[in-house]
Design an enzyme around this catalytic site. Structure first.
Site, PDB file in Angstrom:
ATOM      1  CB  CYS A   7       9.441   4.700   0.941  1.00 20.53           C
ATOM      2  SG  CYS A   7       8.447   3.212   1.198  1.00 20.53           S
ATOM      3  CG  ASN A  31       9.863  -2.015   2.599  1.00 24.14           C
ATOM      4  OD1 ASN A  31      10.171  -3.109   3.036  1.00 24.14           O
ATOM      5  ND2 ASN A  31      10.171  -1.648   1.366  1.00 24.14           N
ATOM      6  NE  ARG A  68       6.922   7.113  -0.688  1.00 23.53           N
ATOM      7  CZ  ARG A  68       7.301   8.081   0.137  1.00 23.53           C
ATOM      8  NH1 ARG A  68       7.677   9.256  -0.352  1.00 23.53           N
ATOM      9  NH2 ARG A  68       7.294   7.901   1.437  1.00 23.53           N
ATOM     10  CB  SER A  69      11.024   1.450  -0.747  1.00 22.45           C
ATOM     11  OG  SER A  69      10.230   0.910   0.271  1.00 22.45           O
TER      12      SER A  69
END
Length: 147
Positions: free
Chosen positions: A7, A10, A13-14
């Protein structure tokens, strides 16, 4: 199998995608290694956003030990699949691809849809968790069919 989730920073989302995918892979007895990175360097060395950590914890997943890092060109060689959260992430990652084979590893996690960035809206973290979980389950289904 090695999968990288990407993403922007970091932190939202990721890290969720890393935690969710690793949890699902483990539950399914898959010997997969999952990692995450951001296209930007603002949060390198930090842990995930507290709201992502809370959303994951609410589903029995601990992402608190993850450490933010930036996407690097060598990731194309280290990972089998690079799953990005949105089209901007995809463009940024593809701009670093050394060749067409590396570029082919890069896909949106949700197929043709984007995972919205919840950073500026606390109410989005749970819906984003749900979207990512659904995407991860679909990725597992597709990759298992190919094996």
């Amino acid at each position: 199998m090695k999968i990288l989730m990407v993403c922007l920073g970091n932190i939202c989302r990721s890290p969720l995608a890393e935690g969710i995918m690793q949890n699902l892979a483990d539950e399914n007895g898959l010997d997969w290694q999952i990692d995450s990175a951001g296209t930007g360097n603002w949060h390198v060395g930090e842990g995930p956003d507290r709201r992502s950590t809370r959303a994951a914890r609410n589903h029995g997943i601990d992402i608190s030990k993850q450490v933010c890092r930036q996407f690097r060109r060598s990731d194309f060689h280290e990972f089998d699949h690079i799953l990005v959260m949105d089209k901007n992430n995809r463009s940024d990652v593809l701009a670093m691809a050394p060749d067409a084979q590396a570029a082919a590893k890069v896909k949106l996690l949700l197929g043709d849809k984007e995972v919205p960035d919840p950073y500026y809206d606390d109410t989005l973290f749970e819906p984003v968790f749900q979207l990512i979980e659904k995407g991860c389950k679909e990725i597992i289904r597709v990759l298992r069919e190919k094996q």
